[in-house]
Write a protein that holds these residues in place. Structure first.
Motif, mmCIF file in Angstrom:
data_model
loop_
_atom_site.group_PDB
_atom_site.id
_atom_site.type_symbol
_atom_site.label_atom_id
_atom_site.label_comp_id
_atom_site.label_asym_id
_atom_site.label_seq_id
_atom_site.Cartn_x
_atom_site.Cartn_y
_atom_site.Cartn_z
ATOM 1 N N PRO A 167 0.766 -1.250 0.000
ATOM 2 C CA PRO A 167 0.000 0.000 0.000
ATOM 3 C C PRO A 167 0.796 1.298 0.000
ATOM 4 C CG PRO A 167 -0.064 -1.023 2.156
ATOM 5 C CD PRO A 167 0.643 -1.981 1.256
ATOM 6 N N ILE A 168 2.105 1.274 0.225
ATOM 7 C CA ILE A 168 2.891 2.504 0.232
ATOM 8 C C ILE A 168 3.589 2.652 -1.113
ATOM 9 C CG2 ILE A 168 4.747 3.786 1.331
ATOM 10 C CD1 ILE A 168 4.132 2.196 3.883
ATOM 11 N N LYS A 169 3.317 3.756 -1.807
ATOM 12 C CA LYS A 169 3.813 3.990 -3.166
ATOM 13 C C LYS A 169 4.547 5.325 -3.229
ATOM 14 C CE LYS A 169 0.722 0.720 -4.352
ATOM 15 N NZ LYS A 169 0.977 -0.559 -4.940
ATOM 16 N N VAL A 170 5.470 5.427 -4.201
ATOM 17 C CA VAL A 170 6.202 6.675 -4.421
ATOM 18 C C VAL A 170 6.376 6.891 -5.920
ATOM 19 C CG1 VAL A 170 8.320 7.985 -3.976
ATOM 20 C CG2 VAL A 170 7.542 6.302 -2.308
ATOM 21 N N ARG A 171 6.106 8.108 -6.351
ATOM 22 C CA ARG A 171 6.461 8.539 -7.709
ATOM 23 C C ARG A 171 7.667 9.460 -7.527
ATOM 24 N NH1 ARG A 171 4.714 9.369 -13.275
ATOM 25 N NH2 ARG A 171 6.185 10.933 -13.974
ATOM 26 N N ARG A 172 8.836 8.982 -7.940
ATOM 27 C CA ARG A 172 10.072 9.750 -7.775
ATOM 28 C C ARG A 172 10.081 10.956 -8.714
ATOM 29 N NH1 ARG A 172 11.814 8.287 -2.957
ATOM 30 N NH2 ARG A 172 11.986 6.044 -2.765
ATOM 31 N N HIS A 173 10.863 11.961 -8.346
ATOM 32 C CA HIS A 173 10.927 13.180 -9.158
ATOM 33 C C HIS A 173 11.483 12.916 -10.554
ATOM 34 C CE1 HIS A 173 14.894 12.963 -7.245
ATOM 35 N NE2 HIS A 173 15.333 13.581 -8.311
ATOM 36 N N ASP A 174 12.180 11.785 -10.741
ATOM 37 C CA ASP A 174 12.697 11.437 -12.066
ATOM 38 C C ASP A 174 11.678 10.664 -12.912
ATOM 39 O OD1 ASP A 174 12.691 8.876 -10.967
ATOM 40 O OD2 ASP A 174 14.870 8.612 -11.083
#
Length: 195
Positions: free
Chosen positions: A119-126
């Motif tokens: 359930p924990i997601k990240v969209r990186r700045h790249d």
């Protein structure tokens, strides 16, 4: 100022067609409304700290994760365009529940996805996507994860309403803690049943 109507199709607010998604932006003098195709049930919004015309909206069930650039709809994210990081829960993209959106100090967008395997997601700045798989205690409670806040020390606080704890992830040490109670500045103890 950014405002979204919050509601879900299951709360009786607008049938299974969902609550109409709209981002209302006030620039100090005028209001502007921004929408998108198939944009319903907004839950949360995060504005890029480097560019206030770039923002994201998480939705409940009938949407996915919506990105807006230059105050206009840019793209809707789901399993097909995130290499499966955003999951099509229950086998279709009608049930993509994204919430708890916020940026960290590196310009990465963090969010939670209810009912997802991880359930924990990240969209990186790249532009790359990640999900966290090493939190065995919370993975079984993914269907109830909601909020996600970043404190001044860089720790993520994630609310799990049905799990009787708050999950805290220290992004600098990569350690996590599960809190079932807190003590306030006056010495009063609050159990997880109260938050």
């Amino acid at each position: 100022l950014f405002v979204i109507p919050i509601g879900t199709w299951i709360d009786g607010s607008n049938s299974e067609e969902g609550v109409l998604g709209m981002v209302m932006i006030y620039d100090g003098k005028y209001w502007k409304n921004v929408g998108a195709p198939n944009f319903t049930d907004p839950m949360d919004i995060a504005v890029d700290p480097q560019d206030n015309t770039h923002f994201w909206v998480g939705t409940y069930a009938l949407g996915g994760l919506f990105e807006f650039r230059d105050d206009r709809f840019y793209v809707r994210y789901n399993a097909e365009n995130t290499d499966g990081i955003i999951e099509n829960v229950f086998g279709n993209d009608k049930y993509i529940i994204t919430d708890g959106l916020n940026y960290d100090q590196n310009g990465d967008l963090w969010f939670t996805q209810m009912a997802a395997t991880y359930p924990i997601k990240v969209r990186r700045h790249d532009g790359t996507w990640e999900q966290y798989k090493d939190f065995s205690k919370i993975n079984g409670y993914g269907n109830t994860m909601r909020g996600n806040m970043l404190d001044v020390n860089g720790s993520r606080w994630i609310f799990t309403p049905r799990a009787n704890f708050i999950f805290v992830y220290d992004t600098s040490t990569k350690r996590n803690v599960y809190r079932t109670s807190f003590t306030d500045q006056d010495g009063n103890k609050f159990s997880s049943e109260r938050f």
